[in-house]
Design a protein around this motif. Structure first.
Motif, short mmCIF file in Angstrom:
data_model
loop_
_atom_site.label_atom_id
_atom_site.label_comp_id
_atom_site.label_asym_id
_atom_site.label_seq_id
_atom_site.Cartn_x
_atom_site.Cartn_y
_atom_site.Cartn_z
N HIS A 41 5.23 4.31 -8.07
CA HIS A 41 6.52 4.65 -7.46
C HIS A 41 7.10 3.48 -6.66
N THR A 42 6.41 2.36 -6.65
CA THR A 42 6.86 1.25 -5.82
C THR A 42 7.60 0.21 -6.65
N LEU A 43 8.38 -0.60 -5.94
CA LEU A 43 8.99 -1.79 -6.52
C LEU A 43 8.41 -3.01 -5.82
N LEU A 44 8.40 -4.13 -6.51
CA LEU A 44 8.03 -5.37 -5.85
C LEU A 44 9.31 -6.10 -5.46
N ALA A 45 9.32 -6.63 -4.26
CA ALA A 45 10.43 -7.50 -3.86
C ALA A 45 9.95 -8.94 -3.85
N VAL A 46 10.71 -9.79 -4.50
CA VAL A 46 10.38 -11.22 -4.56
C VAL A 46 11.47 -11.96 -3.80
N ASP A 47 11.08 -12.61 -2.74
CA ASP A 47 12.06 -13.31 -1.88
C ASP A 47 13.21 -12.37 -1.49
N THR A 48 12.83 -11.19 -1.00
CA THR A 48 13.75 -10.14 -0.50
C THR A 48 14.76 -9.66 -1.54
N GLN A 49 14.40 -9.79 -2.83
CA GLN A 49 15.22 -9.21 -3.90
C GLN A 49 14.35 -8.25 -4.70
N LEU A 92 6.48 -12.08 -1.07
CA LEU A 92 6.30 -10.87 -1.87
C LEU A 92 6.13 -9.65 -0.97
N ALA A 93 6.70 -8.53 -1.39
CA ALA A 93 6.55 -7.30 -0.62
C ALA A 93 6.51 -6.11 -1.57
N LEU A 94 5.70 -5.11 -1.21
CA LEU A 94 5.62 -3.88 -1.99
C LEU A 94 6.52 -2.85 -1.31
N ILE A 95 7.45 -2.29 -2.08
CA ILE A 95 8.48 -1.40 -1.52
C ILE A 95 8.26 0.02 -2.02
N PRO A 96 7.68 0.89 -1.22
CA PRO A 96 7.57 2.30 -1.64
C PRO A 96 8.96 2.93 -1.63
N PRO A 97 9.11 4.14 -2.23
CA PRO A 97 10.41 4.80 -2.23
C PRO A 97 10.99 4.86 -0.82
N VAL A 98 12.24 4.44 -0.69
CA VAL A 98 12.84 4.29 0.64
C VAL A 98 13.35 5.64 1.15
N SER A 99 13.43 5.77 2.47
CA SER A 99 13.86 7.05 3.06
C SER A 99 14.61 6.82 4.37
N GLY A 100 15.34 5.71 4.44
CA GLY A 100 16.18 5.48 5.62
C GLY A 100 17.38 6.39 5.61
N GLY A 101 18.15 6.29 6.67
CA GLY A 101 19.38 7.07 6.75
C GLY A 101 19.27 8.20 7.75
N LEU A 144 22.88 3.48 0.80
CA LEU A 144 21.86 3.07 1.78
C LEU A 144 20.57 3.85 1.56
N LYS A 145 20.70 5.16 1.38
CA LYS A 145 19.52 6.01 1.23
C LYS A 145 18.77 5.74 -0.07
N GLU A 146 19.43 5.15 -1.04
CA GLU A 146 18.79 4.85 -2.32
C GLU A 146 18.13 3.48 -2.34
N HIS A 147 18.71 2.52 -1.62
CA HIS A 147 18.36 1.12 -1.89
C HIS A 147 17.82 0.31 -0.73
#
Lengths: 82, 147, 147, 82
Positions: free
Chosen positions: A51-59, A73-82, B113-116
Motif C-alpha cells: 500500500h506504500t509508494l516510494l518517494a525519490v527526492d521528494t517526488q 528515499l522515503a517510504l510513503i504509507p497511505p496518507v491521511s492528512g486534512g 490534499l487528502k489524497e496526495h
C-alpha cells in the motif's frame, strides 16, 4: 553495493521501530527493486508495503522510476492528512 | 501561502491574508478533530508529516489550483502534533472575484490534499489505544505507547 | 444562528460558534466588497434590509439547510450600512461531520440568500454616483446624494 | 375604503423619495390590485414595479394572494444582498 537510507513515516515507522532504515543496494536501481529489498530485510513491513509508494527526492515514484546513488528515499504509507 | 505549524491555526490572520480588494468571495475550509468516528470515541489526534515533501506538494497544489481557477489569494496551513477536539488540523482559504470559483477551488484543494500530501493522522482513542490511519491498508492499532 | 448587524463581522466568534466536537468540517463563506465590477470602480457598498422579513427569511434558510443536510451548526450574519473594500458584507458558516455536506450547504445558503432575502446593495462608485442594485430591473443611477 | 401603508425599500424608496406610501384600498383585495393602485398614485414606480414582489405580513405574495385590512405590506424590489 552502496549503502542508502530510506526514511520511514507513520505506520511504517511504527512497524520497524525506527525513523529510517539502511539498505545495501546496487545502483542504478528502480523503486520496485528497492521495495523488494526493504521487505526482505524488514519483513515486519510486509502487510503495509503493497500500500506504500516510494518517494525519490521528494517526488512520488512509480515501480520503474530509476533510482541513483545519493537520492533521498522515503517510504510513503497511505496518507491521511486534512 | 503554504505553512506547516505546530501551533493552533490562526484563522483571523489567514482570512486577512486572503481578503483582497479584487476578491468578492472568500471560502475557508477547516478540518476539525471530531469526537466520534463510526461509534468510536477520539480524545485527540496527532499529525506527522514528511515535511520537505509535504511543503512541496502543497505548493504544487496551490499552483495547480491557480491554473484551474482564477484565484486572487490561496493559503493552506496544516497543523502537526496533537490537535484537541474541535480544533483545526487544516485550513484552506481561497479568494476569487466570484463565489463559484472559491467554492470549487476550496473543495478541490482539500480533496486533493487528502489524497496526495504526505501527512498522516494518528487516532488517539478514548480506550487508550493509538492507531495510524492509512486508508486502504490493514489496520495496526497499538495499545498504549506514546505518539 | 441568524444576525443582522451594523458592525464589522466577527469571523473569529463566528467560527467558534460553529466549531463543535461532533463536526469534522467547517466551511465559512465571506462575501467581500470588491473594487472593480465590469471595469467600474467601487469605493464602498451600502446595504439596507427589510429587517423583520430578512431575519425571518434567513431563519427559514437555516431551517431548510438543516433539513437538506446533516449540519451540526449553521450561522448566517449579514452586515448592513457601509461596507468598505475588502470587508465582509455577509458570512455563512456551517459545520458537519464530513466535508461534503458543509461545502454543499454553504454554497446553497449563499446562493439562496442572494435570491430570496430582502437585503439590497447600493453601489458607491468612484465617480461619485450611487446606484441601488436590482438584478433584472432597469438601472437608476443617482449622482451624488447620500446613502 | 380604508387607508393602508406600503413600506418601500432601496430603489423603490429612492424613486418615491419616501420610506412608505399611503393608499386608499377596498378590503379584501389582492396583491396584484394593490400594485395597480400603487402605480396609479405613484407613476414614478412604473419602471421598477413589474420587477417587484409584494410582501404581506413579511411573506412573499403572488398576484392573487388575498390581502385583508391590518396586514403589513411592503414592496420588494429585486434583492441584492450577499
Amino acid at each position: 553495493m552502496a549503502t542508502t537510507k530510506i526514511l520511514l513515516f507513520a505506520g511504517a515507522r511504527e512497524l520497524v521501530g525506527q525513523a529510517e532504515v539502511t539498505l545495501e543496494v546496487n545502483f542504478p536501481t528502480t523503486a520496485v527493486t528497492l521495495k523488494a529489498a526493504l521487505v526482505a530485510t524488514h519483513p515486519e513491513l510486509a502487510p503495509l508495503l503493497p500500500h506504500t509508494l516510494l518517494a525519490v527526492d521528494t517526488q512520488y515514484a512509480t515501480d520503474d522510476t530509476p533510482v541513483s546513488a545519493g537520492s533521498t528515499l522515503a517510504l510513503i504509507p497511505p496518507v491521511s492528512g486534512g | 501561502m503554504i505553512k506547516l505549524t505546530q501551533e493552533p491555526i490562526d484563522t483571523t490572520a489567514l482570512l486577512a491574508d486572503v481578503q483582497h480588494e479584487e476578491a468578492g468571495a472568500v471560502v475557508l475550509f477547516l478540518g476539525t478533530t471530531r469526537k466520534f468516528t463510526a461509534g468510536r470515541e477520539t480524545i485527540e489526534l496527532y499529525y506527522d508529516a514528511y515535511q520537505e515533501m509535504a511543503t512541496q506538494e502543497l505548493e504544487r497544489l496551490e499552483q495547480e489550483a491557480r491554473e484551474r481557477w482564477s484565484l486572487v489569494e490561496c493559503a493552506i496551513v496544516h497543523r502537526l502534533g496533537l490537535v484537541p477536539l474541535k480544533e483545526a488540523s487544516v485550513a484552506v482559504a481561497v479568494s476569487s472575484a466570484h463565489r463559484g470559483e472559491a467554492f470549487e477551488a476550496g473543495k478541490w484543494l482539500i480533496d486533493t490534499l487528502k489524497e496526495h500530501v504526505p501527512i498522516w493522522k494518528q487516532e488517539h482513542w478514548a480506550d487508550g489505544s493509538q492507531e495510524w490511519v492509512h486508508p486502504g491498508a490493514p489496520s495496526s492499532s497499538v495499545t498504549g505507547g506514546d505518539a
